[in-house]
Design a protein around this motif. Structure first.
Motif, mmCIF file in Angstrom:
data_model
loop_
_atom_site.group_PDB
_atom_site.id
_atom_site.type_symbol
_atom_site.label_atom_id
_atom_site.label_comp_id
_atom_site.label_asym_id
_atom_site.label_seq_id
_atom_site.Cartn_x
_atom_site.Cartn_y
_atom_site.Cartn_z
ATOM 1 N N GLU A 1 46.492 33.435 48.323
ATOM 2 C CA GLU A 1 45.636 34.291 49.145
ATOM 3 C C GLU A 1 44.163 33.956 48.937
ATOM 4 O O GLU A 1 43.376 33.921 49.891
ATOM 5 C CB GLU A 1 45.895 35.758 48.804
ATOM 6 C CG GLU A 1 45.117 36.727 49.678
ATOM 7 C CD GLU A 1 45.483 38.165 49.387
ATOM 8 O OE1 GLU A 1 44.561 38.990 49.272
ATOM 9 O OE2 GLU A 1 46.683 38.455 49.276
ATOM 10 N N ASP A 2 43.780 33.685 47.698
ATOM 11 C CA ASP A 2 42.388 33.325 47.417
ATOM 12 C C ASP A 2 42.008 32.010 48.084
ATOM 13 O O ASP A 2 40.894 31.850 48.585
ATOM 14 C CB ASP A 2 42.164 33.216 45.905
ATOM 15 C CG ASP A 2 42.189 34.570 45.227
ATOM 16 O OD1 ASP A 2 42.060 35.590 45.937
ATOM 17 O OD2 ASP A 2 42.355 34.610 43.991
ATOM 18 N N GLU B 1 38.973 31.500 50.741
ATOM 19 C CA GLU B 1 37.856 30.602 50.454
ATOM 20 C C GLU B 1 37.724 29.494 51.491
ATOM 21 O O GLU B 1 36.623 29.104 51.875
ATOM 22 C CB GLU B 1 38.036 29.982 49.069
ATOM 23 C CG GLU B 1 37.866 30.964 47.930
ATOM 24 C CD GLU B 1 38.193 30.346 46.590
ATOM 25 O OE1 GLU B 1 37.872 30.969 45.570
ATOM 26 O OE2 GLU B 1 38.776 29.250 46.563
ATOM 27 N N TRP B 2 38.862 28.974 51.951
ATOM 28 C CA TRP B 2 38.827 27.810 52.824
ATOM 29 C C TRP B 2 38.714 28.171 54.299
ATOM 30 O O TRP B 2 38.575 27.288 55.143
ATOM 31 C CB TRP B 2 40.085 26.965 52.602
ATOM 32 C CG TRP B 2 40.195 26.443 51.209
ATOM 33 C CD1 TRP B 2 39.203 26.379 50.278
ATOM 34 C CD2 TRP B 2 41.358 25.915 50.575
ATOM 35 N NE1 TRP B 2 39.672 25.847 49.106
ATOM 36 C CE2 TRP B 2 40.993 25.555 49.254
ATOM 37 C CE3 TRP B 2 42.667 25.707 50.985
ATOM 38 C CZ2 TRP B 2 41.893 25.001 48.355
ATOM 39 C CZ3 TRP B 2 43.561 25.149 50.085
ATOM 40 C CH2 TRP B 2 43.176 24.803 48.789
ATOM 41 N N THR C 1 25.788 30.187 51.191
ATOM 42 C CA THR C 1 25.897 30.096 49.738
ATOM 43 C C THR C 1 27.341 30.370 49.362
ATOM 44 O O THR C 1 27.867 31.451 49.628
ATOM 45 C CB THR C 1 24.977 31.114 49.041
ATOM 46 O OG1 THR C 1 23.630 30.867 49.440
ATOM 47 C CG2 THR C 1 25.099 30.991 47.526
ATOM 48 N N ILE C 2 27.997 29.376 48.777
ATOM 49 C CA ILE C 2 29.410 29.498 48.435
ATOM 50 C C ILE C 2 29.534 30.092 47.040
ATOM 51 O O ILE C 2 29.052 29.525 46.061
ATOM 52 C CB ILE C 2 30.119 28.135 48.487
ATOM 53 C CG1 ILE C 2 29.858 27.468 49.838
ATOM 54 C CG2 ILE C 2 31.603 28.294 48.228
ATOM 55 C CD1 ILE C 2 30.404 28.233 51.017
ATOM 56 N N ASN C 3 30.156 31.252 46.956
ATOM 57 C CA ASN C 3 30.412 31.892 45.667
ATOM 58 C C ASN C 3 31.909 31.892 45.421
ATOM 59 O O ASN C 3 32.677 32.396 46.227
ATOM 60 C CB ASN C 3 29.890 33.335 45.665
ATOM 61 C CG ASN C 3 28.381 33.387 45.799
ATOM 62 O OD1 ASN C 3 27.676 32.616 45.165
ATOM 63 N ND2 ASN C 3 27.891 34.294 46.636
ATOM 64 N N SER C 4 32.325 31.322 44.318
ATOM 65 C CA SER C 4 33.751 31.264 44.015
ATOM 66 C C SER C 4 33.972 31.395 42.523
ATOM 67 O O SER C 4 33.238 30.834 41.722
ATOM 68 C CB SER C 4 34.354 29.950 44.511
ATOM 69 O OG SER C 4 35.699 29.851 44.123
ATOM 70 N N GLN C 5 34.994 32.172 42.143
ATOM 71 C CA GLN C 5 35.378 32.293 40.745
ATOM 72 C C GLN C 5 36.530 31.359 40.408
ATOM 73 O O GLN C 5 37.068 31.401 39.321
ATOM 74 C CB GLN C 5 35.790 33.739 40.446
ATOM 75 C CG GLN C 5 34.663 34.742 40.622
ATOM 76 C CD GLN C 5 35.115 36.155 40.322
ATOM 77 O OE1 GLN C 5 36.303 36.410 40.135
ATOM 78 N NE2 GLN C 5 34.180 37.072 40.264
ATOM 79 N N SER C 6 36.922 30.526 41.366
ATOM 80 C CA SER C 6 38.075 29.649 41.177
ATOM 81 C C SER C 6 37.608 28.325 40.586
ATOM 82 O O SER C 6 37.110 27.455 41.283
ATOM 83 C CB SER C 6 38.775 29.419 42.520
ATOM 84 O OG SER C 6 39.892 28.607 42.354
#
Length: 517
Positions: free
Chosen positions: A103-104, A108-109, A170-175
């Motif tokens: 799901e993440d 994100e994509w 601005t791309i924010n990702s915790q992955s």
């Protein structure tokens, strides 16, 4: 101060994830008293102002060390409890984490995927075996500018505008495992997904809308799907055949295969070797070799599974690159493949010349083809360019388009790129070429008959819920500069093999199309 903040953040994050996992799998983790104590400490910490630099600096070294030790003990306790909890609920936790990861990824994509909707015009279809019943639309009757019919140019402009808008984000990702994907958002391929619906089939349109209208995948549905597939192991044998292109290698499509394996880890895959170093000959011979290889592979797997007495069904999918798609469709015409046609599931075509090279606009590439035909007399090139017979209706490609090679697939996904000069854009998408609208010669008639035959197969009622999608892949080629590869369109054609980003975006946006549900 930084150490204490990091420890507090680690403790709170670990506690939050433990609660989420416990709730998701509906299992008590046994932390009721500890959680209450930790929440109380956190509140007391906030009230006392422990986060204040001034207060912390007023503490003695002994008080600070005790507080750090206390935080460390809490983190260690939570981690040990998780390890014990994981041992008891390993399968459920892994399923939850897998679904959450899927799901993440979709969330994100999704910024690189653009959705649109189009219809397969009813007048493109032949209504009977008699091709004379087919008529093509007149260009004047469309009442649109000539430029609007150049779908390749429109797609490229649309993708470039979308790429420019992404460049400002601005791309924010915790992955952490996917951060390389966001290193430079402008370098990620733009995927334009066209939901193709049939104007005469409302039920299929509704089915397609249900899949394509959402941007995020429902976790419960995907979780149930993956679980059902795991339970079906040994009952449904899922086979995917990957076929390389001209002078290709059997591992050319390994990146697409890897993404498929992430979606369905238990799928059986065949990286076809039957036509390595043999793509200069007749497509009929290549198709026969592939058919024999596929049947041999399936029978070997069937024999292995049948020893346990659990084999119930077969689902057969194909992935082809370039002329590998022609080989696939030719193989499906072989009589030895007939028993398996009812088991066809998904067909992923990556830049395949389904309508041959009629109306190819790449002058440099066409000159190269002409030279190779003169020097080497390559049979496959003669077939691609319709020079294998003086009568166009007696050529290999015309006959191939009359064969019902597409109608048994449940899902058909056609991948194309307006930057790919090796395969005509309209041929990869199985759609009308702008030049064909103005051609009233025998060549134009033959082309429209071929197009009609192909689209009629896709519209055929053999599959009640067939999904038909066209996906435009627009690569970022700015880093390559202007060289011979980009000028002749080779860079984009090869990029399909050297990058798996487009496969990630498509396959994780629509995992249902690559699973047997």
């Amino acid at each position: 101060m930084l150490l204490i903040e990091a420890l507090i953040a680690a403790r709170d994050t670990l506690l939050e994830h433990l609660k989420n996992i416990s709730k998701a799998i509906d299992q008590e983790i046994g932390l009721s008293k500890s959680i209450s104590d930790l929440d109380h400490k956190k509140k007391a910490h906030d009230i006392a102002g422990f986060s204040s630099d001034r207060l912390l600096y007023s503490w003695s070294w002994y008080d600070l060390s005790n507080y750090v030790r206390s935080l460390g003990n809490e983190i260690l306790y939570l981690w040990n409890r998780f390890l014990m909890f994981h041992r008891s609920n390993k399968t459920k936790i892994l399923e939850f984490l897998y679904d959450a990861w899927a799901e993440d990824r979709i969330a994100e994509w999704s910024i690189w995927v653009v959705y649109s909707k189009d219809e397969v015009p009813h007048h493109y279809m032949s209504t009977s075996a008699d091709d004379s019943s087919f008529h093509r639309p007149q260009l004047k009757s469309l009442n649109v500018p000539k430029f609007a019919n150049d779908t390749a140019q429109l797609s490229a402009i649309r993708a470039e505008l979308h790429r420019q808008s992404i460049g400002k984000m601005t791309i924010n990702s915790q992955s952490l495992q996917d951060m390389h994907l966001f290193g430079n958002p402008s370098c990620v391929p733009i995927v334009i997904v066209e939901r193709m619906i049939h104007s005469t089939s409302s039920s299929r349109s509704e089915k397609l809308d249900q899949i394509l209208s959402r941007n995020l995948l429902d976790r419960t549905r995907f979780g149930a799907s993956t679980m059902s597939i795991r339970r079906a192991d040994g009952h449904v044998m899922r086979v995917v055949v990957f076929v390389h292109g001209f002078q290709g290698h059997h591992l050319d499509l390994r990146l697409v295969r890897n993404q498929w394996l992430l979606i369905d880890p238990n799928v059986e895959f065949l990286m076809s070797k039957a036509n390595e170093d043999k793509t200069l000959g007749d497509f009929r011979e290549m198709g026969l070799r592939l058919a024999q290889e596929v049947i041999s592979f399936i029978k070997a797997k069937m024999d292995k599974i049948s020893r346990t007495g659990k084999l119930g069904n077969i689902k057969l999918s194909f992935v082809g690159h370039s002329i590998g798609n022609v080989i696939i469709r030719t193989a499906l015409t072989e009589s030895i493949m007939e028993p398996y046609l009812s088991h066809l599931h998904t067909y992923l075509s990556i830049s395949g010349p389904h309508l041959g090279y009629l109306y190819s606009s790449n002058t440099l590439f066409n000159s190269g083809l002409w030279l190779l035909k003169k020097l080497k007399g390559t049979q496959s090139f003669h077939q691609l360019t319709f020079s294998d017979d003086p009568d166009l209706r007696n050529t290999f490609f015309y006959k191939l388009c009359k064969e019902r090679t597409l109608e048994n697939f449940r899902n058909i996904i056609l991948l194309s790129s307006p930057q790919d000069g090796y395969v005509p854009y309209h041929s990869a998408r199985i759609e009308a070429s702008p030049a064909s609208h103005l051609d009233y010669s025998i060549k134009g008639k033959v082309f429209w008959e071929m197009l009609s035959n192909c689209l009629s197969q896709i519209q055929a009622p053999s599959s009640e819920h067939r999904i038909f999608m066209r996906c435009d892949i627009n690569f970022d080629t700015s880093s390559r500069g202007r060289n011979l590869n980009t000028m002749i369109g080779r860079a984009a054609h090869v990029e399909f093999l050297e990058s798996d980003m487009f496969a990630r975006l498509i396959m994780w946006s629509f995992p249902e199309l690559f699973l047997y549900l």
